[in-house]
Design a protein around this motif. Structure first.
Motif, PDB file in Angstrom:
ATOM      1  N   ARG A 141      23.771 143.748 -52.740  1.00  0.00           N
ATOM      2  CA  ARG A 141      24.722 144.325 -51.783  1.00  0.00           C
ATOM      3  C   ARG A 141      24.415 145.770 -51.448  1.00  0.00           C
ATOM      4  O   ARG A 141      24.383 146.166 -50.275  1.00  0.00           O
ATOM      5  CB  ARG A 141      26.136 144.213 -52.342  1.00  0.00           C
ATOM      6  CG  ARG A 141      27.217 144.650 -51.359  1.00  0.00           C
ATOM      7  CD  ARG A 141      28.544 144.792 -52.058  1.00  0.00           C
ATOM      8  NE  ARG A 141      28.518 145.855 -53.065  1.00  0.00           N
ATOM      9  CZ  ARG A 141      29.493 146.072 -53.938  1.00  0.00           C
ATOM     10  NH1 ARG A 141      30.557 145.275 -53.945  1.00  0.00           N
ATOM     11  NH2 ARG A 141      29.409 147.061 -54.814  1.00  0.00           N
ATOM     12  N   GLN A 167      23.438 132.671 -57.073  1.00  0.00           N
ATOM     13  CA  GLN A 167      24.802 132.330 -56.668  1.00  0.00           C
ATOM     14  C   GLN A 167      25.337 133.318 -55.630  1.00  0.00           C
ATOM     15  O   GLN A 167      25.923 132.935 -54.617  1.00  0.00           O
ATOM     16  CB  GLN A 167      25.724 132.326 -57.884  1.00  0.00           C
ATOM     17  CG  GLN A 167      25.382 131.289 -58.942  1.00  0.00           C
ATOM     18  CD  GLN A 167      26.334 131.371 -60.126  1.00  0.00           C
ATOM     19  OE1 GLN A 167      27.524 131.058 -60.015  1.00  0.00           O
ATOM     20  NE2 GLN A 167      25.814 131.800 -61.264  1.00  0.00           N
ATOM     21  N   LEU A 168      25.135 134.601 -55.888  1.00  0.00           N
ATOM     22  CA  LEU A 168      25.661 135.629 -55.001  1.00  0.00           C
ATOM     23  C   LEU A 168      24.936 135.628 -53.660  1.00  0.00           C
ATOM     24  O   LEU A 168      25.561 135.760 -52.605  1.00  0.00           O
ATOM     25  CB  LEU A 168      25.539 136.999 -55.667  1.00  0.00           C
ATOM     26  CG  LEU A 168      26.128 138.182 -54.907  1.00  0.00           C
ATOM     27  CD1 LEU A 168      27.629 137.993 -54.699  1.00  0.00           C
ATOM     28  CD2 LEU A 168      25.848 139.482 -55.656  1.00  0.00           C
ATOM     29  N   LYS A 170      23.553 133.150 -52.122  1.00  0.00           N
ATOM     30  CA  LYS A 170      24.031 132.025 -51.319  1.00  0.00           C
ATOM     31  C   LYS A 170      25.415 132.314 -50.766  1.00  0.00           C
ATOM     32  O   LYS A 170      25.712 132.025 -49.599  1.00  0.00           O
ATOM     33  CB  LYS A 170      24.052 130.759 -52.176  1.00  0.00           C
ATOM     34  CG  LYS A 170      24.180 129.496 -51.358  1.00  0.00           C
ATOM     35  CD  LYS A 170      22.993 129.355 -50.407  1.00  0.00           C
ATOM     36  CE  LYS A 170      23.151 128.135 -49.497  1.00  0.00           C
ATOM     37  NZ  LYS A 170      22.081 128.096 -48.475  1.00  0.00           N
ATOM     38  N   ALA A 171      26.283 132.930 -51.596  1.00  0.00           N
ATOM     39  CA  ALA A 171      27.627 133.264 -51.140  1.00  0.00           C
ATOM     40  C   ALA A 171      27.602 134.298 -50.019  1.00  0.00           C
ATOM     41  O   ALA A 171      28.512 134.320 -49.168  1.00  0.00           O
ATOM     42  CB  ALA A 171      28.460 133.782 -52.305  1.00  0.00           C
ATOM     43  N   MET A 172      26.558 135.137 -49.983  1.00  0.00           N
ATOM     44  CA  MET A 172      26.426 136.151 -48.945  1.00  0.00           C
ATOM     45  C   MET A 172      25.774 135.595 -47.685  1.00  0.00           C
ATOM     46  O   MET A 172      25.561 136.324 -46.712  1.00  0.00           O
ATOM     47  CB  MET A 172      25.625 137.346 -49.483  1.00  0.00           C
ATOM     48  CG  MET A 172      26.337 138.096 -50.597  1.00  0.00           C
ATOM     49  SD  MET A 172      25.310 139.384 -51.368  1.00  0.00           S
ATOM     50  CE  MET A 172      25.278 140.631 -50.065  1.00  0.00           C
ATOM     51  N   GLY A 173      25.453 134.303 -47.696  1.00  0.00           N
ATOM     52  CA  GLY A 173      24.923 133.659 -46.498  1.00  0.00           C
ATOM     53  C   GLY A 173      23.424 133.676 -46.353  1.00  0.00           C
ATOM     54  O   GLY A 173      22.894 133.371 -45.274  1.00  0.00           O
ATOM     55  N   GLY A 192      22.830 126.793 -56.136  1.00  0.00           N
ATOM     56  CA  GLY A 192      22.902 127.033 -54.698  1.00  0.00           C
ATOM     57  C   GLY A 192      21.599 127.334 -54.001  1.00  0.00           C
ATOM     58  O   GLY A 192      21.584 127.501 -52.773  1.00  0.00           O
ATOM     59  N   TYR A 280      34.903 138.011 -58.157  1.00  0.00           N
ATOM     60  CA  TYR A 280      33.940 136.967 -57.787  1.00  0.00           C
ATOM     61  C   TYR A 280      34.104 135.738 -58.683  1.00  0.00           C
ATOM     62  O   TYR A 280      34.069 134.596 -58.214  1.00  0.00           O
ATOM     63  CB  TYR A 280      32.509 137.482 -57.914  1.00  0.00           C
ATOM     64  CG  TYR A 280      32.018 138.332 -56.763  1.00  0.00           C
ATOM     65  CD1 TYR A 280      32.084 137.876 -55.454  1.00  0.00           C
ATOM     66  CD2 TYR A 280      31.461 139.597 -57.000  1.00  0.00           C
ATOM     67  CE1 TYR A 280      31.611 138.660 -54.408  1.00  0.00           C
ATOM     68  CE2 TYR A 280      30.996 140.374 -55.951  1.00  0.00           C
ATOM     69  CZ  TYR A 280      31.070 139.908 -54.659  1.00  0.00           C
ATOM     70  OH  TYR A 280      30.612 140.681 -53.622  1.00  0.00           O
ATOM     71  N   GLN A 283      37.493 133.922 -58.090  1.00  0.00           N
ATOM     72  CA  GLN A 283      37.497 133.226 -56.808  1.00  0.00           C
ATOM     73  C   GLN A 283      36.595 131.990 -56.818  1.00  0.00           C
ATOM     74  O   GLN A 283      36.617 131.203 -55.874  1.00  0.00           O
ATOM     75  CB  GLN A 283      37.028 134.171 -55.699  1.00  0.00           C
ATOM     76  CG  GLN A 283      37.980 135.316 -55.404  1.00  0.00           C
ATOM     77  CD  GLN A 283      37.333 136.405 -54.574  1.00  0.00           C
ATOM     78  OE1 GLN A 283      36.203 136.255 -54.089  1.00  0.00           O
ATOM     79  NE2 GLN A 283      38.032 137.505 -54.408  1.00  0.00           N
ATOM     80  N   THR A 285      33.272 132.172 -56.826  1.00  0.00           N
ATOM     81  CA  THR A 285      31.984 132.493 -56.204  1.00  0.00           C
ATOM     82  C   THR A 285      30.868 132.491 -57.241  1.00  0.00           C
ATOM     83  O   THR A 285      29.751 132.060 -56.966  1.00  0.00           O
ATOM     84  CB  THR A 285      32.059 133.873 -55.510  1.00  0.00           C
ATOM     85  OG1 THR A 285      33.094 133.847 -54.528  1.00  0.00           O
ATOM     86  CG2 THR A 285      30.732 134.221 -54.844  1.00  0.00           C
ATOM     87  N   LEU A 286      31.178 132.979 -58.433  1.00  0.00           N
ATOM     88  CA  LEU A 286      30.201 133.055 -59.518  1.00  0.00           C
ATOM     89  C   LEU A 286      30.745 132.340 -60.745  1.00  0.00           C
ATOM     90  O   LEU A 286      31.958 132.368 -61.001  1.00  0.00           O
ATOM     91  CB  LEU A 286      29.909 134.516 -59.892  1.00  0.00           C
ATOM     92  CG  LEU A 286      29.376 135.435 -58.788  1.00  0.00           C
ATOM     93  CD1 LEU A 286      29.247 136.858 -59.313  1.00  0.00           C
ATOM     94  CD2 LEU A 286      28.038 134.929 -58.261  1.00  0.00           C
TER      95      LEU A 286
END
Length: 321
Positions: A141, A167-168, A170-173, A192, A280, A283, A285-286
């Motif tokens: 990030r 994981q992160l 993929k979650a960030m697109g 992911g 994260y 939620q 996400t991780l």
């Protein structure tokens, strides 16, 4: 009379066999400090190098020395009131670099800014697999500024930082490619990754172009830097400990020469970042990935396992019974 506690110690630099469990004085928190009863800690690469004597500038040479950086447990005592914390709260964190090592112990004293409440629903063994994830958050990030749709390559995708980065990312697109051992590829895909490749059967020449390369390995940095697309960013969180001067020299030179600088940093996360990581996890996400759990008495075996390679997530040492 001084109260004692169990801790992992070593009296000389060397291999995992130098580690043993002994007794040391239980720490007493000072003003503004928190005494944490440690439930679990995990094994990180820096501890292996410190134990081997490669980080003497940090550890010093006054034996016995301690090991361990991260921790998950509960607040045992507050020397003075701390906003948002109470005795019994479950917390996690990482000891500051300035204090050296020492989380492989029944208790640690921590400043409040080096920790936060741990995610709800995780016990200490699960939770302690995640604090190192702050490194992945900072790398992707803040340092790489990863954007949706970009191509991300993660070296060491099944490791402690790598699995969180997959994981992160993929979650960030991002479109994520993970390099790992063949036996870990199924896990990397499960986390992911769009593509998971055996690093032992894949050379840089076999790979395409990437907008971001996250390197958790530290070796062959020039070969992977060449994979960057125009405007690409490479973040390295490890360097070749067999060739420290050359590795650090290359990273520094990249800031002056060539089309893409290699960004390198050593994390020292604070409460805000731990709170973000907690969000994260809560939620969904991780999620933590724990490979094997060892008792404190077998911490030498945990070091051996990490040195052997092939970790899937984290090797965790349970402290509290």
């Amino acid at each position: 009379m001084t109260e004692m506690m169990r801790a992992a110690l070593y009296d000389r630099f060397g291999g995992p066999e130098v580690l043993y469990v002994g007794e040391v004085p239980k720490p007493v928190p000072g003003p503004g400090e928190v005494l944490v009863k440690v439930g679990a800690m995990s094994i990180n690469g820096g501890e292996l190098h410190a134990r081997a004597g490669r980080f003497k500038a940090v550890t010093g040479r006054k034996f016995p020395l301690r090991t361990g950086l991260d921790f998950a447990g509960e607040v045992a005592q507050l020397a003075s009131p701390v906003a948002g914390l109470a005795v019994g709260d479950r917390v996690w964190g990482i000891l500051p670099r300035s204090s050296g090592f020492g989380s492989a112990a029944e208790y640690v004293v921590v400043r409040p800014e080096q920790m936060s409440r741990s995610p709800k629903g995780l016990d200490p063994v699960e939770a302690v697999a995640m604090p190192v994830g702050t490194t992945a958050v900072t790398a992707l990030r803040d340092k790489a500024r990863l954007r949706p749709g970009e191509r991300l390559l993660v070296r060491g995708a099944a490791g402690g930082v790598g699995n969180v980065a997959v994981q992160l990312g993929k979650a960030m697109g991002a479109q994520v490619t993970g390099l790992a051992r063949a036996e870990s590829l199924a896990l990397v895909r499960e986390l992911g990754a769009d593509e998971a490749l055996d690093y032992r059967a894949t050379t840089p020449a076999d790979l395409g172009r990437y907008d971001v390369v996250l390197d958790t390995v530290g070796k062959d940095l020039p070969d992977y830097r060449r994979l960057l697309a125009p405007g690409g960013r490479m973040v390295a969180i490890a360097f070749d400990t067999d060739r420290i001067a050359a590795s650090l020299g290359y990273i520094l030179a990249s800031a002056v020469h060539g089309r893409s600088r290699v960004r390198f940093f050593s994390g020292n996360p604070k409460t805000e970042l731990f709170n973000e990581l907690t969000s994260y996890v809560e939620q969904g996400t991780l999620r933590p990935i724990v490979d094997t759990v060892f008792p404190l008495a077998d911490i030498a075996d945990a070091h051996r396992a990490l040195e052997a390679g092939g970790v899937r997530g984290k090797y965790v040492v349970r402290i509290a019974s």
